[in-house]
Design a protein around this motif. Sequence first.
Motif, PDB file in Angstrom:
ATOM      1  N   ILE A 168      23.200 -19.863  25.644  1.00 62.69           N
ATOM      2  CA  ILE A 168      22.921 -18.818  26.645  1.00 62.69           C
ATOM      3  C   ILE A 168      22.787 -19.439  28.040  1.00 62.69           C
ATOM      4  O   ILE A 168      23.336 -18.926  29.022  1.00 62.69           O
ATOM      5  CB  ILE A 168      21.657 -18.021  26.242  1.00 62.69           C
ATOM      6  N   LEU A 169      22.108 -20.579  28.114  1.00 62.72           N
ATOM      7  CA  LEU A 169      21.955 -21.255  29.410  1.00 62.72           C
ATOM      8  C   LEU A 169      23.301 -21.706  29.968  1.00 62.72           C
ATOM      9  O   LEU A 169      23.593 -21.517  31.152  1.00 62.72           O
ATOM     10  CB  LEU A 169      21.042 -22.474  29.245  1.00 62.72           C
ATOM     11  N   LYS A 170      24.117 -22.297  29.110  1.00 61.21           N
ATOM     12  CA  LYS A 170      25.426 -22.829  29.530  1.00 61.21           C
ATOM     13  C   LYS A 170      26.305 -21.758  30.135  1.00 61.21           C
ATOM     14  O   LYS A 170      27.079 -22.027  31.048  1.00 61.21           O
ATOM     15  CB  LYS A 170      26.158 -23.356  28.284  1.00 61.21           C
ATOM     16  N   HIS A 171      26.221 -20.543  29.578  1.00 61.68           N
ATOM     17  CA  HIS A 171      27.069 -19.455  30.057  1.00 61.68           C
ATOM     18  C   HIS A 171      26.451 -18.695  31.221  1.00 61.68           C
ATOM     19  O   HIS A 171      26.989 -17.687  31.653  1.00 61.68           O
ATOM     20  CB  HIS A 171      27.366 -18.470  28.913  1.00 61.68           C
ATOM     21  N   ASN A 172      25.295 -19.153  31.704  1.00 65.16           N
ATOM     22  CA  ASN A 172      24.596 -18.412  32.763  1.00 65.16           C
ATOM     23  C   ASN A 172      24.002 -19.364  33.794  1.00 65.16           C
ATOM     24  O   ASN A 172      22.814 -19.286  34.109  1.00 65.16           O
ATOM     25  CB  ASN A 172      23.493 -17.546  32.142  1.00 65.16           C
ATOM     26  N   ARG A 173      24.856 -20.221  34.358  1.00 67.41           N
ATOM     27  CA  ARG A 173      24.352 -21.224  35.303  1.00 67.41           C
ATOM     28  C   ARG A 173      23.968 -20.632  36.652  1.00 67.41           C
ATOM     29  O   ARG A 173      23.303 -21.282  37.456  1.00 67.41           O
ATOM     30  CB  ARG A 173      25.402 -22.333  35.519  1.00 67.41           C
ATOM     31  N   ASP A 174      24.415 -19.407  36.933  1.00 70.64           N
ATOM     32  CA  ASP A 174      24.204 -18.839  38.277  1.00 70.64           C
ATOM     33  C   ASP A 174      23.037 -17.856  38.357  1.00 70.64           C
ATOM     34  O   ASP A 174      22.805 -17.251  39.399  1.00 70.64           O
ATOM     35  CB  ASP A 174      25.478 -18.122  38.752  1.00 70.64           C
ATOM     36  N   VAL A 175      22.323 -17.672  37.242  1.00 69.20           N
ATOM     37  CA  VAL A 175      21.147 -16.799  37.261  1.00 69.20           C
ATOM     38  C   VAL A 175      19.984 -17.533  36.588  1.00 69.20           C
ATOM     39  O   VAL A 175      20.195 -18.523  35.887  1.00 69.20           O
ATOM     40  CB  VAL A 175      21.396 -15.461  36.506  1.00 69.20           C
ATOM     41  N   VAL A 176      18.780 -17.033  36.798  1.00 68.30           N
ATOM     42  CA  VAL A 176      17.624 -17.651  36.147  1.00 68.30           C
ATOM     43  C   VAL A 176      17.488 -17.088  34.727  1.00 68.30           C
ATOM     44  O   VAL A 176      17.613 -15.880  34.508  1.00 68.30           O
ATOM     45  CB  VAL A 176      16.339 -17.418  36.966  1.00 68.30           C
ATOM     46  N   VAL A 177      17.284 -17.990  33.786  1.00 69.18           N
ATOM     47  CA  VAL A 177      17.061 -17.619  32.388  1.00 69.18           C
ATOM     48  C   VAL A 177      15.601 -17.947  32.050  1.00 69.18           C
ATOM     49  O   VAL A 177      15.174 -19.098  32.144  1.00 69.18           O
ATOM     50  CB  VAL A 177      18.017 -18.389  31.448  1.00 69.18           C
ATOM     51  N   ILE A 178      14.840 -16.906  31.690  1.00 70.27           N
ATOM     52  CA  ILE A 178      13.422 -17.094  31.354  1.00 70.27           C
ATOM     53  C   ILE A 178      13.272 -17.093  29.836  1.00 70.27           C
ATOM     54  O   ILE A 178      13.667 -16.129  29.171  1.00 70.27           O
ATOM     55  CB  ILE A 178      12.551 -15.964  31.942  1.00 70.27           C
ATOM     56  N   VAL A 179      12.720 -18.164  29.290  1.00 73.51           N
ATOM     57  CA  VAL A 179      12.412 -18.207  27.860  1.00 73.51           C
ATOM     58  C   VAL A 179      10.893 -18.077  27.724  1.00 73.51           C
ATOM     59  O   VAL A 179      10.142 -18.951  28.165  1.00 73.51           O
ATOM     60  CB  VAL A 179      12.936 -19.500  27.204  1.00 73.51           C
ATOM     61  N   ASP A 180      10.475 -16.965  27.151  1.00 70.16           N
ATOM     62  CA  ASP A 180       9.056 -16.628  27.009  1.00 70.16           C
ATOM     63  C   ASP A 180       8.560 -17.220  25.686  1.00 70.16           C
ATOM     64  O   ASP A 180       8.806 -16.670  24.613  1.00 70.16           O
ATOM     65  CB  ASP A 180       8.931 -15.096  27.041  1.00 70.16           C
ATOM     66  N   GLU A 181       7.874 -18.359  25.784  1.00 69.33           N
ATOM     67  CA  GLU A 181       7.475 -19.095  24.576  1.00 69.33           C
ATOM     68  C   GLU A 181       6.000 -18.865  24.216  1.00 69.33           C
ATOM     69  O   GLU A 181       5.273 -19.807  23.903  1.00 69.33           O
ATOM     70  CB  GLU A 181       7.767 -20.589  24.760  1.00 69.33           C
ATOM     71  N   ALA A 182       5.594 -17.607  24.191  1.00 72.02           N
ATOM     72  CA  ALA A 182       4.197 -17.289  23.863  1.00 72.02           C
ATOM     73  C   ALA A 182       3.802 -17.828  22.485  1.00 72.02           C
ATOM     74  O   ALA A 182       2.629 -18.122  22.247  1.00 72.02           O
ATOM     75  CB  ALA A 182       3.975 -15.776  23.923  1.00 72.02           C
ATOM     76  N   TYR A 183       4.779 -17.937  21.568  1.00 71.16           N
ATOM     77  CA  TYR A 183       4.464 -18.321  20.179  1.00 71.16           C
ATOM     78  C   TYR A 183       5.084 -19.646  19.756  1.00 71.16           C
ATOM     79  O   TYR A 183       5.094 -19.970  18.573  1.00 71.16           O
ATOM     80  CB  TYR A 183       4.935 -17.207  19.229  1.00 71.16           C
ATOM     81  N   ILE A 184       5.605 -20.421  20.714  1.00 78.78           N
ATOM     82  CA  ILE A 184       6.404 -21.598  20.348  1.00 78.78           C
ATOM     83  C   ILE A 184       5.599 -22.635  19.562  1.00 78.78           C
ATOM     84  O   ILE A 184       6.148 -23.333  18.713  1.00 78.78           O
ATOM     85  CB  ILE A 184       7.037 -22.242  21.605  1.00 78.78           C
TER      86      ILE A 184
END
Length: 353
Positions: A168-184
């Motif tokens: 997902i990150l690789k295909h979206n280099r021009d926008v911010v990608v937020i990964v919400d790791e509340a349970y990681i």
Amino acid sequence: MKLWEDKVRRTVPYTPGEQPQGTNLIKLNTNENPYPPAPGVEAVKNTMDTGRLRLYPDPSAGVLVDALAEYYHVGKDQVFVGVGSDDVLSVAFLTFFNSQKPVLFPDITYSFYPVWADIYRIPYETRPLDEDFRIRPQDYYGDNGGIVFPNPNAPTACYESLETVEEILKHNRDVVVIVDEAYIDFAGDGKSALKLLDKYDNLLVVQTFSKSRSMAGLRIGYAMGCPELIRAMNDVKYSINSYTMNLPSLLMGAEAVKDKAYFETCVAKIKATREKTKERLAALGFEFPDSQANFIFAKHPDYEGKELFEALRRQSIFVRYFDKPRIDQYLRITVGTDEQMDVLMKFFEEYMA
Ligand SMILES: *Cc1c(COP(=O)(O)O)cnc(C)c1O
């Protein structure tokens, strides 16, 4: 109708989980940790000089930022802290999602995302999870204004591999990608997207003290990303409220982070209880996606979700039920102590006998 009513910024608010007050109840409805915070937190309570409350707290939240930077081996300029991850996510939405193109997130996910998007006037679109409640990375490859998803997801408890996150990150280099790791922390070592931070300057990882660190009542969340992302978030924060973190939160939060051994012991206990609970639920005929979080999202083929929810509630056992498409047969059950899960399972065993 009064004229000012026309100008009110109307919004449909998020509905938080019920917070029943009382002692004789089993609370498995908002994914809190059943164990107390680290012992060092108690010590802060006993030694804190309340005279210091006369003064404003450190607006940069230095002690807490430093403790987190050290724990996660990132720079101090790579950590943003806020009043729970809800505050952190809200600031991130306001800072980074500023496009005519829609922000993307799954159809079944944390129900706060559409609420922030609405109040900040951010266009968004949802992408359906597949029939096993998994994210299909290719759904996020088109033109968009940003991406946000939890990993593990809520309320499904499904964990997506780092490979999926990276696709997902690789295909979206021009926008911010937020990964919400509340349970990681319940997913296991080395599963956080923090590993990808050096490679992707558009990645923001958000975590919280509310679940794995037993401090939902204190309200502490944090984000980690490249210094430019963190600076942009701080600029927005200082434009709204400079003193978000109160002194007890700063001191107690820093102490909690320092006690790695206690933290790991609590998380291990919850994971062990989760695995036992999975076996007992499966033996009773419940069906659920494999949980990598501190809750299990389960349905029973012979009983309505709502019926079970209400029957449990009558016994003062609180779980979460969502009356929403695709998930209205499910219960979201927080993993508590072994004793709490025994009471829950006894109830099910008798109810289904
Ligand atoms: C619990 C939760 C949060 C918010 O937690 P805070 O208490 O505000 O830190 C954020 N995202 C998800 C997916 C959650 O489940």
